[in-house]
Design a protein around this motif. Structure first.
Motif, mmCIF file in Angstrom:
data_model
loop_
_atom_site.group_PDB
_atom_site.id
_atom_site.type_symbol
_atom_site.label_atom_id
_atom_site.label_comp_id
_atom_site.label_asym_id
_atom_site.label_seq_id
_atom_site.Cartn_x
_atom_site.Cartn_y
_atom_site.Cartn_z
ATOM 1 N N LYS A 1 0.816 -1.219 0.000
ATOM 2 C CA LYS A 1 0.000 0.000 0.000
ATOM 3 C C LYS A 1 0.848 1.266 0.000
ATOM 4 C CE LYS A 1 -4.226 -1.763 2.158
ATOM 5 N NZ LYS A 1 -5.106 -1.681 3.358
ATOM 6 N N GLN A 2 2.045 1.177 0.592
ATOM 7 C CA GLN A 2 2.896 2.351 0.690
ATOM 8 C C GLN A 2 3.912 2.458 -0.438
ATOM 9 O OE1 GLN A 2 4.227 3.561 4.699
ATOM 10 N NE2 GLN A 2 3.345 1.638 5.439
ATOM 11 N N THR A 3 3.872 1.498 -1.357
ATOM 12 C CA THR A 3 4.848 1.485 -2.443
ATOM 13 C C THR A 3 4.621 2.670 -3.379
ATOM 14 O OG1 THR A 3 4.959 -0.909 -2.337
ATOM 15 C CG2 THR A 3 5.815 0.124 -4.321
ATOM 16 N N PHE B 1 7.783 -5.142 -7.063
ATOM 17 C CA PHE B 1 8.415 -6.460 -7.074
ATOM 18 C C PHE B 1 9.174 -6.722 -5.775
ATOM 19 C CE2 PHE B 1 7.921 -5.199 -11.503
ATOM 20 C CZ PHE B 1 7.249 -6.295 -12.004
ATOM 21 N N ILE B 2 9.790 -5.688 -5.221
ATOM 22 C CA ILE B 2 10.454 -5.806 -3.927
ATOM 23 C C ILE B 2 9.415 -5.837 -2.811
ATOM 24 C CG2 ILE B 2 11.839 -4.521 -2.235
ATOM 25 C CD1 ILE B 2 13.569 -5.962 -4.195
ATOM 26 N N ALA B 3 8.411 -4.984 -2.906
ATOM 27 C CA ALA B 3 7.410 -4.841 -1.847
ATOM 28 C C ALA B 3 6.626 -6.118 -1.590
ATOM 29 C CB ALA B 3 6.452 -3.704 -2.194
ATOM 30 N N ILE B 4 6.468 -6.946 -2.614
ATOM 31 C CA ILE B 4 5.636 -8.140 -2.477
ATOM 32 C C ILE B 4 6.377 -9.312 -1.822
ATOM 33 C CG2 ILE B 4 6.128 -9.345 -4.655
ATOM 34 C CD1 ILE B 4 3.106 -9.708 -4.988
ATOM 35 N N ILE B 5 7.686 -9.177 -1.627
ATOM 36 C CA ILE B 5 8.489 -10.274 -1.069
ATOM 37 C C ILE B 5 7.993 -10.750 0.299
ATOM 38 C CG2 ILE B 5 10.789 -10.819 -0.114
ATOM 39 C CD1 ILE B 5 12.000 -9.490 -2.569
ATOM 40 N N TYR C 1 12.482 -0.324 3.954
ATOM 41 C CA TYR C 1 13.063 0.143 2.689
ATOM 42 C C TYR C 1 12.030 0.909 1.873
ATOM 43 C CZ TYR C 1 14.536 0.144 -2.131
ATOM 44 O OH TYR C 1 14.826 0.546 -3.411
ATOM 45 N N ILE C 2 10.838 0.334 1.769
ATOM 46 C CA ILE C 2 9.775 0.998 1.006
ATOM 47 C C ILE C 2 9.398 2.330 1.645
ATOM 48 C CG2 ILE C 2 7.357 0.842 0.297
ATOM 49 C CD1 ILE C 2 9.256 -0.814 -1.419
ATOM 50 N N ASN C 3 9.396 2.368 2.972
ATOM 51 C CA ASN C 3 9.114 3.626 3.664
ATOM 52 C C ASN C 3 10.159 4.683 3.347
ATOM 53 O OD1 ASN C 3 6.682 3.502 4.996
ATOM 54 N ND2 ASN C 3 7.517 2.590 6.845
ATOM 55 N N SER C 4 11.416 4.261 3.286
ATOM 56 C CA SER C 4 12.480 5.201 2.965
ATOM 57 C C SER C 4 12.354 5.709 1.537
ATOM 58 C CB SER C 4 13.856 4.548 3.167
ATOM 59 O OG SER C 4 14.107 3.533 2.215
ATOM 60 N N GLN C 5 11.927 4.836 0.620
ATOM 61 C CA GLN C 5 11.693 5.230 -0.762
ATOM 62 C C GLN C 5 10.569 6.243 -0.864
ATOM 63 O OE1 GLN C 5 14.633 4.223 -2.133
ATOM 64 N NE2 GLN C 5 13.471 3.711 -3.977
ATOM 65 N N LYS C 6 9.511 6.003 -0.063
ATOM 66 C CA LYS C 6 8.358 6.897 -0.064
ATOM 67 C C LYS C 6 8.752 8.272 0.482
ATOM 68 C CE LYS C 6 3.613 7.226 1.620
ATOM 69 N NZ LYS C 6 2.566 6.566 2.445
ATOM 70 N N ALA C 7 9.581 8.255 1.533
ATOM 71 C CA ALA C 7 10.015 9.509 2.137
ATOM 72 C C ALA C 7 10.906 10.305 1.189
ATOM 73 C CB ALA C 7 10.762 9.235 3.441
ATOM 74 N N ALA C 8 11.718 9.547 0.407
ATOM 75 C CA ALA C 8 12.629 10.220 -0.522
ATOM 76 C C ALA C 8 11.896 10.700 -1.757
ATOM 77 C CB ALA C 8 13.764 9.274 -0.918
ATOM 78 N N GLY C 9 10.717 10.097 -1.959
ATOM 79 C CA GLY C 9 9.912 10.283 -3.103
ATOM 80 C C GLY C 9 9.702 11.530 -3.755
#
Length: 214
Positions: free
Chosen positions: A24-26, A33-37, A206-214
């Motif tokens: 949901k946060q991707t 593909f990473i988020a679904i792992i 990791y996904i949270n960090s991507q979202k923050a950098a977004g």
């Protein structure tokens, strides 16, 4: 250390929550593909939890599906992860040189997956409980070359990733590989995947960090 159906179900349930939240946060499609792992690991642990129940109730009707559950678990280990892990890192990676190296890992993973499928057709996986863990008996389990190629296909892509949290995830999973191999050698596959599943929870951050950098 004692593993059980309850432990597998708890990890499965926890990872399903983490996995859904992660998806949901991707922020970008390439990150899916990473988020679904974690969610894939959740399904794998659910499979092993059901296998635990079947193995612990040999007189019940569940014994009829034991070989199917063992085979499904083998598909997760030997078919899905050798292909999916390098593919997910390839889609996530932005460095061209790293992507080329990961491509070779993906090709190795495809070869391993094909080898596993052929092996499972000729010899079904037989699961049994040994020392409070599940042992998956198959002719490829002790082949050193296959194990080395498996590490190359599943762990090395994460370790080579230019993303620090993915890199850390890969190092933890690789450490778990060697601990499980030397301490729980008979039930290595089950124990390692259990710890790898837990480590996959780092992908949420990791996904949270991507979202923050977004």
């Amino acid at each position: 250390m004692c593993f059980s159906a309850e432990a597998s179900f708890i990890v499965s349930g926890t990872l399903s929550i983490i996995g859904i939240s992660t998806i949901k946060q991707t922020p970008l499609k390439k990150d899916w593909f990473i988020a679904i792992i974690p969610l894939i690991f959740s399904l794998q642990q659910l499979t092993e939890g059901l296998l635990w129940v079947a193995l612990q109730n040999p007189d019940s009707e569940l014994t009829q599906i034991t070989h199917w559950l063992a085979g499904l678990y083998g598909i997760f280990i030997g078919v899905i992860w050798p292909v999916y892990a390098p593919f997910a890192i390839y889609r996530e990676e932005t460095d061209p040189q790293t992507k080329r190296v990961v491509t070779s890992m993906l090709l190795a993973g495809v070869g391993l997956a094909a080898y596993t499928i052929i092996g499972m057709i000729h010899e079904p996986i037989v699961a049994s409980i040994i020392n409070h863990s599940i042992h998956y008996a198959h002719q490829v389990e002790g082949q050193q070359f296959v194990l080395a190629m498996y590490l190359f296909a599943t762990c090395a892509p994460f370790i080579l990733s230019s993303r620090k949290l993915l890199n850390l995830t890969g190092m933890i999973i690789t450490l778990g590989f060697f601990v499980a191999f030397f301490v729980y050698q008979q039930t290595f596959a089950s124990v390692w995947c259990f710890f790898a599943a837990i480590a996959s929870g780092l992908i949420y951050f990791y996904i949270n960090s991507q979202k923050a950098a977004g």
